[in-house]
Design an enzyme around this catalytic site. Structure first.
Site, mmCIF file in Angstrom:
data_model
loop_
_atom_site.group_PDB
_atom_site.id
_atom_site.type_symbol
_atom_site.label_atom_id
_atom_site.label_comp_id
_atom_site.label_asym_id
_atom_site.label_seq_id
_atom_site.Cartn_x
_atom_site.Cartn_y
_atom_site.Cartn_z
ATOM 1 N N SER A 20 -43.190 45.135 -33.337
ATOM 2 C CA SER A 20 -42.510 44.204 -32.433
ATOM 3 C C SER A 20 -43.336 42.939 -32.253
ATOM 4 C CB SER A 20 -42.227 44.872 -31.086
ATOM 5 O OG SER A 20 -43.404 45.422 -30.555
ATOM 6 N N GLU A 22 -44.006 39.340 -29.844
ATOM 7 C CA GLU A 22 -43.805 38.598 -28.595
ATOM 8 C C GLU A 22 -43.805 37.092 -28.873
ATOM 9 O OE1 GLU A 22 -45.928 39.593 -24.805
ATOM 10 O OE2 GLU A 22 -46.531 37.487 -24.919
ATOM 11 N N THR A 54 -41.478 35.788 -23.336
ATOM 12 C CA THR A 54 -42.165 35.706 -22.040
ATOM 13 C C THR A 54 -41.391 34.833 -21.051
ATOM 14 O OG1 THR A 54 -43.510 33.805 -22.651
ATOM 15 C CG2 THR A 54 -44.427 35.977 -23.144
ATOM 16 N N ALA A 57 -44.556 31.139 -15.630
ATOM 17 C CA ALA A 57 -44.908 31.341 -14.223
ATOM 18 C C ALA A 57 -44.169 30.367 -13.316
ATOM 19 C CB ALA A 57 -46.410 31.195 -14.036
ATOM 20 N N ARG A 113 -45.203 41.420 -12.393
ATOM 21 C CA ARG A 113 -45.457 40.705 -11.144
ATOM 22 C C ARG A 113 -45.565 39.209 -11.402
ATOM 23 N NH1 ARG A 113 -51.147 40.432 -8.112
ATOM 24 N NH2 ARG A 113 -51.430 39.062 -9.899
ATOM 25 N N ASP A 115 -48.262 35.813 -12.572
ATOM 26 C CA ASP A 115 -49.489 35.207 -12.030
ATOM 27 C C ASP A 115 -49.162 33.845 -11.443
ATOM 28 O OD1 ASP A 115 -51.497 37.088 -12.630
ATOM 29 O OD2 ASP A 115 -51.325 36.550 -14.753
ATOM 30 N N HIS A 156 -56.556 46.066 -14.621
ATOM 31 C CA HIS A 156 -56.097 44.701 -14.318
ATOM 32 C C HIS A 156 -57.207 43.919 -13.613
ATOM 33 C CE1 HIS A 156 -53.795 41.625 -12.006
ATOM 34 N NE2 HIS A 156 -53.200 41.489 -13.178
ATOM 35 N N LYS A 173 -45.593 52.748 -11.649
ATOM 36 C CA LYS A 173 -44.501 51.951 -12.229
ATOM 37 C C LYS A 173 -43.631 52.819 -13.134
ATOM 38 C CE LYS A 173 -47.263 48.439 -13.838
ATOM 39 N NZ LYS A 173 -47.681 47.096 -14.294
ATOM 40 N N GLN A 184 -51.857 44.839 -22.498
ATOM 41 C CA GLN A 184 -52.531 43.555 -22.656
ATOM 42 C C GLN A 184 -53.389 43.628 -23.911
ATOM 43 O OE1 GLN A 184 -53.923 40.869 -19.451
ATOM 44 N NE2 GLN A 184 -55.739 42.120 -19.680
ATOM 45 N N GLN A 220 -59.642 29.266 -27.870
ATOM 46 C CA GLN A 220 -58.434 29.797 -27.231
ATOM 47 C C GLN A 220 -58.635 31.253 -26.794
ATOM 48 O OE1 GLN A 220 -55.116 30.796 -29.819
ATOM 49 N NE2 GLN A 220 -53.820 29.407 -28.630
ATOM 50 N N PHE A 224 -58.302 32.812 -23.076
ATOM 51 C CA PHE A 224 -57.344 33.893 -22.756
ATOM 52 C C PHE A 224 -58.066 35.104 -22.172
ATOM 53 C CE2 PHE A 224 -53.868 32.901 -26.186
ATOM 54 C CZ PHE A 224 -53.507 31.778 -25.452
ATOM 55 N N HIS A 274 -47.457 45.998 -31.232
ATOM 56 C CA HIS A 274 -46.773 44.859 -30.613
ATOM 57 C C HIS A 274 -47.668 43.636 -30.801
ATOM 58 C CE1 HIS A 274 -44.035 42.882 -27.772
ATOM 59 N NE2 HIS A 274 -45.087 42.354 -27.207
ATOM 60 N N LYS A 280 -46.339 31.981 -34.081
ATOM 61 C CA LYS A 280 -46.792 31.656 -35.446
ATOM 62 C C LYS A 280 -46.521 32.888 -36.318
ATOM 63 C CE LYS A 280 -49.825 27.944 -34.660
ATOM 64 N NZ LYS A 280 -48.998 27.315 -33.650
#
Ligand code: FAD
Length: 294
Positions: A20, A22, A54, A57, A113, A115, A156, A173, A184, A220, A224, A274, A280
């Site tokens: 998959s 994203e 995605t 925010a 949730r 950010d 987290h 959850k 993540q 980058q 991140f 994933h 890209k």
């Protein structure tokens, strides 16, 4: 389009992981043209099982998420999950977004949730949700959607009580109605397997899809990982440092590293891979080719 849980269920026991991708909403018409004209068609040659888009925010890209998911599903025939965050939404607004999603034929939601924008503190919106678990319960009660949630192999970043406390919240959850977890990014597979073992011990059967990011730029990835609390293993960080500004060399190393990481994950039977594509195609396709999965 299908529920992702059904796509996963059809694969279970076949030894074939799901693949998959994203994506994030593009900010310009040129970005849109490149995505739909080149990037997505190139990635589809790898025959992915599903994708996800995605949810920004704040600001204009929020509206784009449902639009992009609908277009990927309708024009390219790929089941796609819309991310949805609680931040700055009342429950009534969330209900409206879900009505709109259902109208557009969207069947899968990644409940998050979210950010706050950089420099701002997290604050629950009046009449909104405090935690993603409340959005999961809202989705479950509403019905009609497959529900995914985020998982954090290293815990987290905001969870002051530590990794296991965050994992307990993840189990919460799942118990409230989520049927899959996407992690993540992480760079040490031991972190993923520690979380997978924990969930297993708790009797969780929902699949834990590892999130893989092919590193394209040292700057980058440092940014991140600092933002989300992901550890860069020492050898990995040292090598990136040594490659400096040589963009091609960094990209090749990113491919080599992610390929090795995926090999290790597949050897132990992960349910799928994933990829955080960053919109890209080149690195992801080379990794899948290296794995014999393209
Ligand atoms: P939650 O599960 O609500 O957890 C947030 C914090 O609260 C954690 O520290 C948790 O341990 C704690 N917590 C949870 N429940 C309780 C409780 N009952 N009591 C006390 N503490 C609790 N962000 C975006 O803005 N848009 C996106 O599209 C997006 N996509 C993402 C996709 C993936 C796969 C991942 C891993 C993250 C994504 N994010 C996205 C980032 C995400 O929104 C942030 O990491 C956010 O800070 C946490 O979201 P969550 O859904 O895990 O929150």
């Amino acid at each position: 389009m299908r529920f992702i849980r059904d796509i996963h269920a059809a694969r279970e026991g076949t030894g074939k992981p799901t693949i998959s991708f994203e994506f994030f909403p593009f900010k310009t018409p040129e970005g849109e043209e490149t995505f739909f004209g080149k990037t997505l068609p190139a990635l589809l040659t790898a025959r992915p099982d599903y994708a996800s888009v995605t949810y920004g925010a704040g600001g204009s890209t929020r509206e784009k998420t449902l639009e992009i998911v609908e277009r990927i599903q309708n024009d390219f025939g790929l089941t796609t999950m819309a991310h949805l965050t609680c931040i700055r939404h009342t429950q009534a607004e969330i209900g409206g977004i879900l009505d709109e999603a259902a109208k557009r034929g969207i069947q899968n939601i990644l409940a998050l949730r979210g950010d706050p924008p950089p420099g701002e503190e997290w604050a629950q919106t009046e009449d909104g949700f405090e935690y993603a678990s409340e959005l999961v319960a809202f989705l479950r009660d509403r019905g009609g959607f497959g529900i995914g949630v985020a998982g954090f192999p290293e815990g987290h970043i905001d969870c002051a009580e530590g990794r296991e406390a965050d994992w307990r919240h993840l189990v919460g959850k799942i118990n409230r109605g989520a049927d899959l977890v996407i992690t993540q990014m992480f760079f040490d597979n031991a972190d993923y397997f520690r979380l997978a073992d924990y969930l297993n011990e708790q009797g969780v059967t929902a699949p834990l899809f590892p999130g893989i990011i092919p590193v394209a730029s040292a700057g980058q990835i440092k940014k991140f990982s600092a933002m989300c609390g992901t550890t860069l293993p020492k050898a990995f960080a040292t090598r990136l440092e040594a490659l400096g500004d040589d963009a091609d060399a960094v990209r090749d190393y990113g491919i080599e590293y992610a390929t090795a990481q995926c090999h290790g994950l597949l050897e132990r039977g992960v349910p799928g891979l994933h990829f955080y594509t960053l919109n890209k195609s080149q690195s992801v396709l080379r990794i899948l080719d290296n794995l014999g999965l393209a």
